[in-house]
Enzyme design. Structure first.
Site, PDB file in Angstrom:
ATOM      1  N   HIS A  27      64.771  23.123  81.048  1.00  0.00           N
ATOM      2  CA  HIS A  27      65.153  24.707  80.712  1.00  0.00           C
ATOM      3  C   HIS A  27      66.459  24.822  80.624  1.00  0.00           C
ATOM      4  O   HIS A  27      66.799  23.830  81.766  1.00  0.00           O
ATOM      5  CB  HIS A  27      64.485  25.671  80.694  1.00  0.00           C
ATOM      6  CG  HIS A  27      65.098  26.847  80.783  1.00  0.00           C
ATOM      7  ND1 HIS A  27      65.773  27.740  80.865  1.00  0.00           N
ATOM      8  CD2 HIS A  27      64.097  27.948  79.972  1.00  0.00           C
ATOM      9  CE1 HIS A  27      65.611  28.676  79.962  1.00  0.00           C
ATOM     10  NE2 HIS A  27      64.984  29.380  79.303  1.00  0.00           N
ATOM     11  N   GLU A  39      56.874  28.129  77.327  1.00  0.00           N
ATOM     12  CA  GLU A  39      56.125  28.043  76.156  1.00  0.00           C
ATOM     13  C   GLU A  39      54.756  26.764  76.650  1.00  0.00           C
ATOM     14  O   GLU A  39      54.057  26.466  75.525  1.00  0.00           O
ATOM     15  CB  GLU A  39      57.127  27.017  75.504  1.00  0.00           C
ATOM     16  CG  GLU A  39      58.443  27.493  74.787  1.00  0.00           C
ATOM     17  CD  GLU A  39      58.311  28.451  74.225  1.00  0.00           C
ATOM     18  OE1 GLU A  39      57.100  29.145  73.906  1.00  0.00           O
ATOM     19  OE2 GLU A  39      58.921  29.660  73.768  1.00  0.00           O
TER      20      GLU A  39
HETATM   21  N1  ACO Z   1      61.747  16.052  78.223  1.00  0.00           N
HETATM   22  C1  ACO Z   1      62.446  14.938  78.773  1.00  0.00           C
HETATM   23  N2  ACO Z   1      63.792  14.912  78.489  1.00  0.00           N
HETATM   24  C2  ACO Z   1      64.214  15.652  78.391  1.00  0.00           C
HETATM   25  C3  ACO Z   1      63.946  17.100  79.101  1.00  0.00           C
HETATM   26  C4  ACO Z   1      62.382  17.597  77.943  1.00  0.00           C
HETATM   27  N3  ACO Z   1      62.114  18.605  77.494  1.00  0.00           N
HETATM   28  N4  ACO Z   1      64.569  18.389  78.518  1.00  0.00           N
HETATM   29  C5  ACO Z   1      65.710  17.530  79.129  1.00  0.00           C
HETATM   30  N5  ACO Z   1      65.088  16.633  79.098  1.00  0.00           N
HETATM   31  C6  ACO Z   1      66.350  15.287  79.726  1.00  0.00           C
HETATM   32  C7  ACO Z   1      67.576  15.340  78.324  1.00  0.00           C
HETATM   33  O1  ACO Z   1      67.217  14.207  77.160  1.00  0.00           O
HETATM   34  C8  ACO Z   1      68.681  15.202  79.022  1.00  0.00           C
HETATM   35  O2  ACO Z   1      68.358  13.477  79.415  1.00  0.00           O
HETATM   36  P1  ACO Z   1      70.481  13.236  80.032  1.00  0.00           P
HETATM   37  O3  ACO Z   1      70.768  13.471  81.248  1.00  0.00           O
HETATM   38  O4  ACO Z   1      69.588  11.543  80.066  1.00  0.00           O
HETATM   39  O5  ACO Z   1      71.080  13.047  78.698  1.00  0.00           O
HETATM   40  C9  ACO Z   1      68.203  15.723  80.057  1.00  0.00           C
HETATM   41  O6  ACO Z   1      67.464  16.389  80.026  1.00  0.00           O
HETATM   42  C10 ACO Z   1      69.423  17.231  80.078  1.00  0.00           C
HETATM   43  O7  ACO Z   1      68.844  17.968  78.788  1.00  0.00           O
HETATM   44  P2  ACO Z   1      69.483  18.784  77.316  1.00  0.00           P
HETATM   45  O8  ACO Z   1      69.285  18.586  76.829  1.00  0.00           O
HETATM   46  O9  ACO Z   1      70.887  18.655  77.765  1.00  0.00           O
HETATM   47  O10 ACO Z   1      69.290  20.383  78.292  1.00  0.00           O
HETATM   48  P3  ACO Z   1      69.407  21.673  77.269  1.00  0.00           P
HETATM   49  O11 ACO Z   1      69.809  22.795  78.537  1.00  0.00           O
HETATM   50  O12 ACO Z   1      70.836  21.024  76.595  1.00  0.00           O
HETATM   51  O13 ACO Z   1      67.948  21.702  77.045  1.00  0.00           O
HETATM   52  C11 ACO Z   1      66.016  22.644  76.906  1.00  0.00           C
HETATM   53  C12 ACO Z   1      67.056  22.409  77.333  1.00  0.00           C
HETATM   54  C13 ACO Z   1      67.403  22.354  74.718  1.00  0.00           C
HETATM   55  C14 ACO Z   1      65.239  23.524  76.603  1.00  0.00           C
HETATM   56  C15 ACO Z   1      64.929  21.376  76.013  1.00  0.00           C
HETATM   57  O14 ACO Z   1      64.730  20.469  77.445  1.00  0.00           O
HETATM   58  C16 ACO Z   1      63.548  20.744  75.181  1.00  0.00           C
HETATM   59  O15 ACO Z   1      64.743  20.800  74.369  1.00  0.00           O
HETATM   60  N6  ACO Z   1      62.922  21.014  75.789  1.00  0.00           N
HETATM   61  C17 ACO Z   1      61.890  20.544  74.960  1.00  0.00           C
HETATM   62  C18 ACO Z   1      62.156  21.430  74.092  1.00  0.00           C
HETATM   63  C19 ACO Z   1      61.035  22.422  74.960  1.00  0.00           C
HETATM   64  O16 ACO Z   1      60.421  23.154  75.047  1.00  0.00           O
HETATM   65  N7  ACO Z   1      61.827  23.962  74.211  1.00  0.00           N
HETATM   66  C20 ACO Z   1      61.617  24.936  74.877  1.00  0.00           C
HETATM   67  C21 ACO Z   1      62.818  25.985  76.120  1.00  0.00           C
HETATM   68  S1  ACO Z   1      61.965  27.230  76.250  1.00  0.00           S
HETATM   69  C22 ACO Z   1      62.238  28.589  75.562  1.00  0.00           C
HETATM   70  O17 ACO Z   1      63.188  28.793  74.447  1.00  0.00           O
HETATM   71  C23 ACO Z   1      61.962  29.583  75.120  1.00  0.00           C
END
Ligand code: ACO
Length: 360
Positions: free
Chosen positions: A252, A307
């Site tokens: 998140h 979620e």
């Molecule tokens: N699985 C694996 N790795 C992850 C995940 C995940 N679910 N979430 C974040 N990471 C990793 C990224 O790859 C990144 O790694 P890096 O530093 O090596 O590049 C690091 O953690 C930071 O992640 P970001 O994507 O930069 O974080 P951001 O804040 O931009 O994204 C998000 C947040 C979009 C929710 C992300 O965690 C994600 O895509 N999760 C999966 C989708 C999801 O569950 N969405 C629902 C969110 S809740 C809502 O919107 C109601």
């Protein structure tokens, strides 16, 4: 200063909700959701988010009545909806039908009245389009039923049990509002041009549709189906992490500890299901995936988001995956409309800068 994805940028001041990502706290209008949600209905909490106080008995009756009236879609909106091909997704049907509300008569109403009408219409549109996709006739709204119960009725033609209504109501009241998430931001940007509420909600629905935002719970079901049994968790999850795939339901932007909504939903699922193979798999997988994420992504603090257990709630009430994001949107429209109204109370158009990095 450039911040990719506006990370850590404070773009809005709001009275509506606060999210403390470090300690995992969500408050609506200053009140912890953990205290608010178990004691109040969808209608009461919607009123609370819109107005900052719980409704009097008279106000609640008025709101319930207006929501009931709003279940009758204007004839031109029905025509637009009925003209859509069956393979249009329910999110796209919602976006198109909400957009069609914008006509002269609608625009004479106050923003608060418009918010109630659009809130009432969302479940009706979703249920009507879903049943069309299934090749079955639409079901008329049932005026005896609450907002949530009527939605389940219009989907299935069966009066839902109180447990089904309570499960869905817990999820939807927990997700009504969450600060400046992408869809709410989209709504505020649109209304900041002094456009109108239907345009703002149309923008929000389009933004909500994406898998990184509202589209995650169906991804959670797919993940757990792929895992299948507890013995396969490590193998499937490591494969995904090695391929740099995201694990749906984890991570998140704001929460760097457990999402409080995820904890509440997990408790709800446990009390509802008791012993259940699928929930057992989900809870064991949650622990193993969190450990693997810490190994593969050290220091990123990745935990389940709302979620993950929303998927379990949806599964418990037999909600088809195609309706997951539309159902979430039915709740979040409360936050979208509250934010759009707040934006106009002290408006400045959003117009950030871009940094040119192309050829000179
Ligand atoms: N699985 C694996 N790795 C992850 C995940 C995940 N679910 N979430 C974040 N990471 C990793 C990224 O790859 C990144 O790694 P890096 O530093 O090596 O590049 C690091 O953690 C930071 O992640 P970001 O994507 O930069 O974080 P951001 O804040 O931009 O994204 C998000 C947040 C979009 C929710 C992300 O965690 C994600 O895509 N999760 C999966 C989708 C999801 O569950 N969405 C629902 C969110 S809740 C809502 O919107 C109601």
């Amino acid at each position: 200063m450039f911040s990719k994805g506006l990370k850590d940028v404070v773009a809005v001041q709001t009275h509506i909700a606060s999210v403390d990502g470090e300690i995992g706290e969500l408050r609506y209008r200053g009140v912890l959701v953990n205290e608010l949600i178990p004691a109040h209905s969808f209608e009461e909490i919607a009123y609370f988010i819109w107005h900052g106080e719980l409704p009097t008995e008279q106000n609640l009756k008025y709101l319930e009545n207006e929501l009931r009236k709003g279940r009758d879609l204007p004839s031109h909106v029905q025509t637009v909806l009925d003209a859509l091909p069956m393979d249009v997704s329910i999110m796209d049907a919602l976006r198109t039908a909400v957009s069609a509300f914008c006509h002269t008569h609608f625009l004479t109403k106050s923003m608060n009245e418009q918010a109630i009408i659009l809130t009432a219409a969302m479940p009706v549109i979703a249920a009507r389009h879903y049943r069309k996709q299934q090749g079955v006739a639409a079901i008329n709204p049932n005026p005896q039923l609450s907002h949530i119960a009527n939605y389940l009725w219009m989907l299935t033609g069966k009066i839902p049990t109180s447990i089904q209504v309570e499960a869905l109501e817990t999820y939807l009241t927990l997700t009504m509002e969450h600060g400046l998430n992408a869809a709410t931001f989209a709504a505020r940007v649109t209304i900041s041009t002094e456009s109108d509420l239907t345009a703002a909600i149309t923008s929000a629905i389009g933004t909500m549709k994406g898998p990184l935002h509202g589209g995650a719970p169906s991804g959670v079901i797919a993940l757990l189906e792929e895992i299948g049994t507890q013995e396969h968790i490590k193998q499937v999850v490591e494969g995904k992490l090695q391929r740099k795939e995201k694990l749906m339901g984890f991570g998140h932007r704001i929460y760097k500890t457990e999402d409080p909504r995820s904890i509440l939903l997990r408790d709800k699922c446990t009390s509802m299901y008791g012993q259940d193979a699928w929930l057992d798999l989900a809870t064991v997988a949650e622990k193993e995936i969190t450990t693997l994420l810490e190994q593969y992504k050290p220091g990123r603090k990745l935990y389940t988001n709302v979620e993950y257990y929303a998927a379990a709630i949806m599964r418990s009430i037999d909600m088809p995956p195609a309706l997951f994001t539309p159902t979430f949107s039915m709740a979040r429209i409360i936050g979208w409309t509250a934010h759009a109204i707040e934006q106009l109370q002290d408006n400045t158009i959003f117009r950030p800068q871009s940094e040119y990095i192309g050829n000179k």
